[in-house]
Write a protein that holds these residues in place. Structure first.
Motif, PDB file in Angstrom:
ATOM      1  N   ALA A  28       1.005  -1.118   0.035  1.00  0.00           N
ATOM      2  CA  ALA A  28       0.061  -0.028  -0.073  1.00  0.00           C
ATOM      3  C   ALA A  28       0.912   1.179   0.227  1.00  0.00           C
ATOM      4  O   ALA A  28       0.509   2.246  -0.700  1.00  0.00           O
ATOM      5  N   GLU A  29       2.088   1.224   0.594  1.00  0.00           N
ATOM      6  CA  GLU A  29       2.792   2.335   0.723  1.00  0.00           C
ATOM      7  C   GLU A  29       3.500   2.682  -0.585  1.00  0.00           C
ATOM      8  O   GLU A  29       3.917   3.898  -0.866  1.00  0.00           O
ATOM      9  N   GLN A  30       3.369   1.810  -1.537  1.00  0.00           N
ATOM     10  CA  GLN A  30       4.058   2.063  -2.916  1.00  0.00           C
ATOM     11  C   GLN A  30       3.227   2.598  -3.863  1.00  0.00           C
ATOM     12  O   GLN A  30       3.580   2.974  -5.108  1.00  0.00           O
ATOM     13  N   VAL A  31       1.570   2.595  -3.605  1.00  0.00           N
ATOM     14  CA  VAL A  31       0.777   2.815  -4.696  1.00  0.00           C
ATOM     15  C   VAL A  31       0.694   4.582  -4.570  1.00  0.00           C
ATOM     16  O   VAL A  31       0.705   5.004  -3.681  1.00  0.00           O
ATOM     17  N   ARG A  32       0.727   4.833  -5.802  1.00  0.00           N
ATOM     18  CA  ARG A  32       1.034   6.334  -6.099  1.00  0.00           C
ATOM     19  C   ARG A  32      -0.318   6.853  -6.782  1.00  0.00           C
ATOM     20  O   ARG A  32      -0.676   8.042  -6.341  1.00  0.00           O
ATOM     21  N   SER A  33      -1.310   6.307  -7.158  1.00  0.00           N
ATOM     22  CA  SER A  33      -2.288   6.756  -7.925  1.00  0.00           C
ATOM     23  C   SER A  33      -3.258   5.509  -8.327  1.00  0.00           C
ATOM     24  O   SER A  33      -2.814   4.661  -8.394  1.00  0.00           O
ATOM     25  N   ILE A  34      -4.518   5.878  -8.230  1.00  0.00           N
ATOM     26  CA  ILE A  34      -5.664   4.915  -8.983  1.00  0.00           C
ATOM     27  C   ILE A  34      -6.298   5.686 -10.020  1.00  0.00           C
ATOM     28  O   ILE A  34      -6.437   6.855  -9.761  1.00  0.00           O
ATOM     29  N   THR A  35      -6.854   4.838 -10.764  1.00  0.00           N
ATOM     30  CA  THR A  35      -7.727   5.507 -11.996  1.00  0.00           C
ATOM     31  C   THR A  35      -8.606   4.733 -12.314  1.00  0.00           C
ATOM     32  O   THR A  35      -8.702   3.448 -12.265  1.00  0.00           O
ATOM     33  N   LEU A  36     -10.082   5.340 -12.025  1.00  0.00           N
ATOM     34  CA  LEU A  36     -11.289   4.329 -12.235  1.00  0.00           C
ATOM     35  C   LEU A  36     -11.608   4.740 -13.695  1.00  0.00           C
ATOM     36  O   LEU A  36     -11.734   5.954 -14.213  1.00  0.00           O
TER      37      LEU A  36
END
Length: 450
Positions: A138-146
């Motif tokens: 989780a600490e490596q996730v930088r963005s999410i796109t729907l």
């Protein structure tokens, strides 16, 4: 997800499309007044701030700014292409029904397979459950796109992945260079040091494109009579057909994309085993500007050269391997033994009529590409090392018709494609076959005996 969650997710995508449409409308007004268009990201953000809160439903300001960033990048990208002489580039002026929305680190919450998608202030929180675990911490996730593809909702995750670390003595050696030749039948053909090579077969991808095209033509032919006329609203049956077509098209794109990733992963794994530190990749994108007829233009469009280069570069960078693009002109039609031009072969074997050299066409091209320098010309040196040990890999084992049965369900049955000769009778209940006894060819026969 529940019907309510699905409805809210599609509401966010439609609100993002409203943001896109508002920007187009504002620029239309400014163009009528002969004013400069609003294309800068900061200018667009100021216009968004002046519109007030909850203007676009449950979409918050972070998601709306991601749409503005997408519009600004598309506008300046088209302006740069037109400045470079590409007059076919067009500015973003088309409305969209659904636009992807991106949220950056710190605005969303990732808890295992549950994700809290940010919404506007005052709206109810939106929690969704993913179909599978996120393959990154989780600490490596930088963005999410729907986004929506083929009528299905997806959550694209972007993570910061560190470069691979190897034990001492096993890291890629920058002195070892391998050439990579891109193709349709073989997406990647490699010629590495120490006389070793790699061939990745892409016949499964080509078969997937052919069967998908044949299936699409068949479905269109089946509904041609009941299709609505231009200007008429489609019936429920027609909407169901369109939805099915979008699902099939999305499944086809996902299959091809996964196969391309498998092929690139096989190339990088082989390069790591051989401790190759530099990959010289031939850049064939110049052939896209040549009109070669309807059929061959379709093959070039399905080739997806840019995506092959991007996937290979990303995976090689994570493995600590450097990728350089070189000129690949003449590599498939130059003899590596005498250096003369040879006629283009119809198959995979290159034969030189001058020195009687014969070898695999794609491996010869990869060996010549390995000797060229980035930014240099198309000069082929005399000393070209051809691979002696070739490793074969097949990409796309998940595609239909590639397994043990080798039968694609979209392929028509054999009886529908023509006569198959007389049918053999069914075996008796005892289980003994009625087929003719096989002839043994290694027995001695007298002259004239059959």
């Amino acid at each position: 997800m529940t019907p309510g969650q699905r409805r809210r997710c599609f509401g966010l995508l439609r609100s993002a499309a409203d943001v896109w449409a508002c920007v187009l409308e504002v620029n239309t007004w400014r163009r009528r007044r002969h004013d400069a268009p609003l294309a800068g990201y900061q200018q667009l953000c100021r216009e968004l701030a002046a519109s007030g809160p909850r203007t676009f439903g449950d979409l918050n300001s972070v998601g709306a700014r991601s749409v503005l960033r997408r519009f600004s990048d598309a506008w300046f990208g088209a302006a740069k292409r037109r400045k470079d002489g590409d007059l076919s580039a067009r500015f973003p002026r088309r409305r969209r029904g659904l636009v992807p929305v991106r949220w950056y680190h710190g605005t969303f919450t990732l808890d295992g397979r549950r994700v809290r998608i940010p919404t506007a202030k005052g709206a109810a929180p939106l929690w969704v459950r993913l179909a599978r675990e996120v393959p990154y911490p989780a600490e490596q996730v930088r963005s999410i796109t729907l986004l929506c593809e083929g009528g299905r909702l997806f959550l694209d995750v972007t993570a910061e992945v560190p470069v691979a670390v190897y034990p001492p003595g096993e890291q890629p050696d920058s002195a070892k260079v391998a050439g990579v030749d891109l193709g349709i039948i073989h997406p990647y053909a490699l010629s590495g040091p120490d006389g070793k090579g790699l061939l990745v077969s892409g016949r499964a991808i080509r078969a997937e494109h052919r069967m998908h095209l044949a299936d699409t033509k068949t479905r269109r032919r089946a509904v041609a009579r009941r299709a609505p006329k231009p200007g008429e609203k489609g019936s429920r049956r027609w909407r169901k057909y369109r939805r099915r077509a979008r699902l099939v098209e999305g499944r086809h794109r996902r299959r091809v994309r996964q196969t391309q990733h498998e092929a690139a992963r096989g190339v990088v794994s082989w390069a790591v085993e051989q401790r190759v530190g530099v990959l010289h990749v031939g850049d064939p994108r110049g052939v896209l500007d040549i009109a070669a007829g309807r059929r061959h233009n379709l093959r070039l469009r399905q080739w997806q050269i840019g995506r092959l280069l991007q996937v290979l570069t990303d995976k090689a960078t994570l493995a600590g391997i450097t990728v350089h693009l070189v000129d690949e002109r003449g590599t498939s039609s130059t003899c590596p033994a005498c250096g003369r031009r040879v006629p283009k072969p119809r198959g995979r074997t290159l034969s030189c009529p001058h020195c009687a050299f014969s070898g695999h066409r794609d491996l010869v091209a990869a060996a010549i590409i390995a000797t060229r320098t980035p930014g240099g010309g198309s000069t082929t040196p005399a000393a070209v090392v051809l691979p002696e040990v070739v490793t074969h890999r097949r990409a796309g084992r998940h595609l239909p018709g590639v397994g043990w049965s080798r039968r694609d369900p979209r392929r028509p049955p054999r009886a529908a494609r023509g006569s198959v000769g007389p049918r053999r009778p069914a075996p008796p209940p005892g289980g003994e076959s009625l087929a003719h006894t096989a002839r043994i060819h290694n027995t001695h026969r007298l002259p004239g005996e059959r």
